[in-house]
Design an enzyme around this catalytic site. Structure first.
Site, mmCIF file in Angstrom:
data_model
loop_
_atom_site.group_PDB
_atom_site.id
_atom_site.type_symbol
_atom_site.label_atom_id
_atom_site.label_comp_id
_atom_site.label_asym_id
_atom_site.label_seq_id
_atom_site.Cartn_x
_atom_site.Cartn_y
_atom_site.Cartn_z
ATOM 1 C CE1 TYR A 98 75.982 36.954 56.011
ATOM 2 C CE2 TYR A 98 74.914 39.191 56.226
ATOM 3 C CZ TYR A 98 75.774 38.305 55.598
ATOM 4 O OH TYR A 98 76.798 38.806 54.867
ATOM 5 C CD GLU A 140 77.587 42.060 54.274
ATOM 6 O OE1 GLU A 140 76.331 42.011 54.580
ATOM 7 O OE2 GLU A 140 78.329 40.866 53.808
ATOM 8 N NE ARG A 206 73.552 39.297 34.924
ATOM 9 C CZ ARG A 206 72.402 38.587 35.635
ATOM 10 N NH1 ARG A 206 71.805 39.303 36.785
ATOM 11 N NH2 ARG A 206 71.435 37.675 34.732
ATOM 12 C CD GLN A 207 77.204 42.503 41.093
ATOM 13 O OE1 GLN A 207 77.602 41.478 40.531
ATOM 14 N NE2 GLN A 207 76.114 43.017 41.421
#
Length: 400
Positions: A98, A140, A206-207
């Site tokens: 972040y 998270e 990839r999901q």
């Protein structure tokens, strides 16, 4: 909560910043990847980068979060944050990243808006960013803890025990943990990331939804080969189709995803199109495995019966469940499936109960149309949930 001073500044500058977000996010990604190319190796989907989908999703989430802070002070858009948090942990995002994003994003804001970014404007948007980042970091951390994986390392090796051809462009891979240890906990409707090394040496993720009952030790993912449509072929789906066979090893993340089957007794309506059937079949498998007696309606649209992935499984599961029914729509060859209808899906007249829990998965235009019709029929918005494969552009389009 956003400070009063920052809230006033955000309210005044949101139209200008929002209008420039596409240019800002374009510059942000271009600069960040030029200086930190390692982030493209196993973190960011370069297909979504090339299409612009990722930057549109980022712009939409920032605008939506900032707008929520000023229109509903004291609250957070937790649904938006949960969706992002699940996507982040599924690709291994860590809290230190972040800071990297902040550096390049705020550089892009300053470069695009120039002198309009006064110290006061920068401070207000900095507060928005860290409020959003802080909330995501907390979510998270909890998701990593619940999944019992180290932050940034959700990966595990799985052995392919079967490759099953579903349609001409869809295959299923049945996998079990390669180490012989129990499969991780999952919930019906969740997905896993698949991490593969491409021919150029770069890792891509990839999901894919779990299309099996989540409690089983052998899990199933169902992969449609992405080709044509005026866009480049899907590099990961095509690699999996070409190269993966029984006995091979795949690297999968722990299961994540916030769109999961509720545990109520309310009537359930599962609405899908194309490969959007995969999480729905996973939910049906779970209902059958647990002996559920809740009323279930399955609605699916596809090009033809031959292109309808997991059609036989859907038929079987509807027969197994004591209070389930299904309706299919096909653009062509509907006569090949008994009872199927020709054309596009039409939910008018289907008598969807107002208290039903509704799940949608498919192309965005399809889901928007179905949702609008259900709302007109009296189904509350809070009862309708949707899953998007890839960046969530529903929100991006809504805030454009």
């Amino acid at each position: 909560m956003l400070s009063a001073e920052s809230a006033a500044m955000i309210r005044a500058t949101l139209p200008a910043v929002g209008g420039a977000l596409d240019e800002i996010t374009t510059r942000f990604y271009t600069t960040m990847f030029a200086e930190r190319p390692e982030l493209l190796d196993g973190m960011f989907n370069r297909g979504n980068q090339a299409s612009g989908a990722q930057r549109r999703a980022l712009a939409g989430s920032i605008a939506a979060f900032a707008g929520a802070l000023i229109t509903e002070p004291g609250t957070r858009p937790d649904t938006l944050l949960a969706r992002i948090a699940h996507k982040h942990v599924a690709v291994g995002v860590t809290d230190d990243q972040y800071t990297i994003v902040h550096k390049y994003l705020f550089r892009a804001i300053a470069e695009v808006l120039g002198d309009a970014v006064t110290p006061e404007v920068a401070a207000a948007w900095d507060e928005v960013y860290w409020l959003m980042a802080g909330a995501l970091i907390a979510q998270e951390a909890r998701l990593y803890l619940e999944a019992q994986v180290k932050p940034g390392h959700p990966w595990r090796e799985w052995t392919v025990v079967e490759r099953r051809v579903e349609t001409g462009d869809t295959v299923s891979f049945l996998v079990r943990p390669a180490d012989g240890a129990p499969a991780p906990l999952a919930r019906a409707g969740q997905y896993v990331s698949v991490r593969v090394r491409m021919p150029d040496g770069v890792h891509q993720l990839r999901q894919y939804s779990l299309s099996s009952a989540p409690g089983e030790e052998v899990r199933r993912i169902t992969v449609k080969r992405v080709t044509g449509g005026g866009a480049p072929d899907g590099e990961v789906s095509n690699l999996l189709h070409r190269t993966v066979r029984a006995g091979d090893t795949l690297t999968l993340s722990a299961p994540f995803g916030d769109v999961v089957l509720d545990e109520s007794d309310a009537p359930l309506v599962l609405v899908s199109a194309g490969i959007g059937c995969t999480p729905m079949v996973g939910m049906l498998e779970h209902l059958a495995a647990t002996g559920s007696t809740r009323p279930v309606t399955v609605l699916h649209a596809d090009r033809s019966p031959g292109s309808h992935a997991l059609r036989a499984d859907t038929d079987r599961l509807v027969r197994e469940l004591p209070d389930a029914r299904a309706a299919f729509w096909y653009e062509v060859d509907a006569h090949e499936q008994p009872g199927a209808r020709t054309g596009l899906m039409d939910v008018d007249g289907l008598d969807v109960p107002a208290d039903a829990s509704v799940y949608l998965c498919g192309p965005l235009a399809f889901m928007r149309e179905v949702r609008s019709r259900l709302l007109r029929d009296g189904v509350p918005a809070r009862n309708i949930r949707y899953e998007v494969f890839g960046p969530d552009l529903w929100l991006a389009d809504a805030t454009a």
